[in-house]
Design an enzyme around this catalytic site. Structure first.
Site, PDB file in Angstrom:
ATOM      1  N   HIS A  92      12.894 -18.107  11.668  1.00 53.00           N
ATOM      2  CA  HIS A  92      13.657 -17.089  12.461  1.00 53.00           C
ATOM      3  C   HIS A  92      13.472 -15.531  11.478  1.00 53.00           C
ATOM      4  O   HIS A  92      13.110 -15.838  10.310  1.00 53.00           O
ATOM      5  CB  HIS A  92      15.396 -17.432  12.595  1.00 53.00           C
ATOM      6  CG  HIS A  92      15.964 -17.662  11.192  1.00 53.00           C
ATOM      7  ND1 HIS A  92      16.026 -18.818  10.692  1.00 53.00           N
ATOM      8  CD2 HIS A  92      16.449 -16.599  10.596  1.00 53.00           C
ATOM      9  CE1 HIS A  92      16.499 -18.451   9.600  1.00 53.00           C
ATOM     10  NE2 HIS A  92      16.874 -17.494   9.360  1.00 53.00           N
ATOM     11  N   HIS A  94      15.373 -11.672  10.498  1.00 53.99           N
ATOM     12  CA  HIS A  94      16.788 -10.780  10.409  1.00 53.99           C
ATOM     13  C   HIS A  94      16.041  -9.420  10.371  1.00 53.99           C
ATOM     14  O   HIS A  94      14.898  -9.037  10.060  1.00 53.99           O
ATOM     15  CB  HIS A  94      17.539 -11.089   9.135  1.00 53.99           C
ATOM     16  CG  HIS A  94      18.324 -12.380   8.755  1.00 53.99           C
ATOM     17  ND1 HIS A  94      19.200 -13.038   9.308  1.00 53.99           N
ATOM     18  CD2 HIS A  94      17.206 -13.549   8.531  1.00 53.99           C
ATOM     19  CE1 HIS A  94      19.436 -14.179   9.314  1.00 53.99           C
ATOM     20  NE2 HIS A  94      18.503 -14.670   8.677  1.00 53.99           N
ATOM     21  N   GLU A 104      17.371  -8.964   4.575  1.00 58.21           N
ATOM     22  CA  GLU A 104      18.795  -9.512   3.999  1.00 58.21           C
ATOM     23  C   GLU A 104      18.739  -9.107   2.423  1.00 58.21           C
ATOM     24  O   GLU A 104      19.605  -8.764   1.760  1.00 58.21           O
ATOM     25  CB  GLU A 104      19.027 -11.011   4.200  1.00 58.21           C
ATOM     26  CG  GLU A 104      19.126 -11.326   5.731  1.00 58.21           C
ATOM     27  CD  GLU A 104      19.981 -12.216   6.066  1.00 58.21           C
ATOM     28  OE1 GLU A 104      19.810 -13.470   5.912  1.00 58.21           O
ATOM     29  OE2 GLU A 104      21.040 -11.893   6.597  1.00 58.21           O
ATOM     30  N   HIS A 117      12.552 -15.899   7.628  1.00 62.48           N
ATOM     31  CA  HIS A 117      13.009 -17.246   6.854  1.00 62.48           C
ATOM     32  C   HIS A 117      12.089 -18.461   7.571  1.00 62.48           C
ATOM     33  O   HIS A 117      12.405 -18.678   8.680  1.00 62.48           O
ATOM     34  CB  HIS A 117      14.450 -17.245   7.098  1.00 62.48           C
ATOM     35  CG  HIS A 117      15.374 -16.192   6.230  1.00 62.48           C
ATOM     36  ND1 HIS A 117      16.564 -16.045   6.514  1.00 62.48           N
ATOM     37  CD2 HIS A 117      14.804 -15.481   5.042  1.00 62.48           C
ATOM     38  CE1 HIS A 117      16.885 -15.173   5.485  1.00 62.48           C
ATOM     39  NE2 HIS A 117      15.976 -14.727   4.598  1.00 62.48           N
ATOM     40  N   THR A 199      22.550 -17.621   4.801  1.00 59.18           N
ATOM     41  CA  THR A 199      23.099 -16.280   5.084  1.00 59.18           C
ATOM     42  C   THR A 199      23.891 -16.204   6.170  1.00 59.18           C
ATOM     43  O   THR A 199      24.130 -15.192   6.861  1.00 59.18           O
ATOM     44  CB  THR A 199      22.089 -15.212   4.955  1.00 59.18           C
ATOM     45  OG1 THR A 199      21.320 -15.280   6.220  1.00 59.18           O
ATOM     46  CG2 THR A 199      21.297 -15.452   3.687  1.00 59.18           C
TER      47      THR A 199
HETATM   48  N1  LIG Z   1      19.502 -17.160   7.213  1.00 55.98           N
HETATM   49  S1  LIG Z   1      19.437 -18.666   6.765  1.00 55.98           S
HETATM   50  O1  LIG Z   1      19.940 -18.759   5.441  1.00 55.98           O
HETATM   51  O2  LIG Z   1      18.362 -19.244   6.863  1.00 55.98           O
HETATM   52  N2  LIG Z   1      20.555 -19.578   7.583  1.00 55.98           N
HETATM   53  C1  LIG Z   1      20.332 -20.582   8.476  1.00 55.98           C
HETATM   54  N3  LIG Z   1      21.404 -21.161   8.944  1.00 55.98           N
HETATM   55  C2  LIG Z   1      20.903 -22.482   9.716  1.00 55.98           C
HETATM   56  C3  LIG Z   1      19.337 -22.607   9.122  1.00 55.98           C
HETATM   57  O3  LIG Z   1      19.148 -21.384   8.303  1.00 55.98           O
HETATM   58 ZN   LIG Z   2      17.967 -16.443   8.080  1.00 57.71          ZN
END
Ligand SMILES: NS(=O)(=O)/N=C1/NCCO1
Ligand SMILES: [Zn+2]
Length: 265
Positions: A92, A94, A104, A117, A199
């Site tokens: 995903h 941000h 981030e 990420h 995060t």
């Molecule tokens: N932004 S992050 O740290 O990847 N947070 C998450 N939450 C579920 C999976 O990854």
């Molecule tokens: Zn993330």
């Protein structure tokens, strides 16, 4: 009943700790990477990133970001600072409301336009991602900064599904020949790494972050497509203004004495 959280107003990051106590912990993410304070670690073995194509299964708008889930035991990560083998679960991003913010993590206070990420879970130590996500050493997140520049053809394989996930909880099946490795920078030997947290709530302190130094470029139009995803946030529901997902990055958290290691001198 799951607790609603978001990135603005009273359900925003400053209040997450009220319902998600770990968000007030001592090893939270993201952090600023002060490059004058990082420590070179010559003991890291090469990172081993083995992803296959055809492993991405579906793209979902989870109300906070788009999430590409991967259903394969062939996509593995090991080496570098990792003691165990980790399997890719999902990736995903941000981003922010314009190209001047969105990442981030920051580097010497500089914020990038977005941050990718790739979330992996420790298959040597745990039996499921749900178990690993809340345990120390359970999660490894490969991270790449994104800035506005030339178009990134690989990202179009993801963006082409956005029309199907405009609405929250929208899902689109993905079965084209796409390998998420194409989203990473060319240089995969220079990275920073430290121990932090998810995060997003519940902010479990289970994450080893591996953050590439080389920044990936996507076009401003592609960044605008990230922002085109809709989310039902309180502010917009009242005004009914055109719903857009903006600023889905968590603010910087205290380092609390943690040392960021570097794989390069
Ligand atoms: N932004 S992050 O740290 O990847 N947070 C998450 N939450 C579920 C999976 O990854
Ligand atoms: Zn993330």
């Amino acid at each position: 009943k799951p607790v609603a959280w978001g990135y603005e107003g009273d359900i925003g990051p400053c209040n997450w700790h009220k319902y998600f106590p770990k968000a007030g912990g001592k090893r939270q993410s993201p952090i600023d990477i002060d490059t004058s304070a990082t420590q070179y670690d010559g003991s890291f073995k090469p990172l081993r990133i083995h992803y296959d194509s055809h492993m991405c299964s579906s793209l979902t708008n989870n109300g906070h970001t788009f999430c590409m889930s991967v259903n394969s035991d062939q996509c593995n990560l090991s080496g570098g600072p990792l003691e165990d083998k980790y399997r890719l679960l999902q990736f995903h991003c941000h981003w922010g409301s314009d190209d001047t913010k969105g990442s981030e993590h920051t580097v010497d206070g500089h914020q990038y336009a977005a941050e990718l990420h790739l979330v992996h879970w420790n298959t040597d130590k745990f039996k499921s991602a749900d178990e690993a996500i809340e345990k120390n050493q359970g999660i490894a997140v490969l991270t790449a900064f994104i800035k506005a520049g030339k178009e990134h053809r690989g990202w179009n394989h993801v963006l082409s599904h956005f029309k199907d996930i405009k609405k929250v909880q929208g899902t689109s099946t993905v079965n084209e020949d796409f390998n998420p490795k194409c989203l990473l920078p060319e240089n995969q030997t220079d990275y920073w790494t430290y121990e932090g947290s998810l995060t997003t709530p519940p902010c479990h302190e289970s994450v080893r972050f591996i953050i590439f130094k080389e920044v990936v470029e996507v076009s401003s139009e592609q960044l605008a497509q990230f922002r085109s995803l809709c989310v039902c946030s309180s502010r917009k529901r009242d005004t009914g203004e055109d719903e857009h997902l903006v600023d889905n990055f968590r603010p910087i958290q205290p380092l609390n004495g943690r040392v960021v290691k570097a794989s390069f001198q």
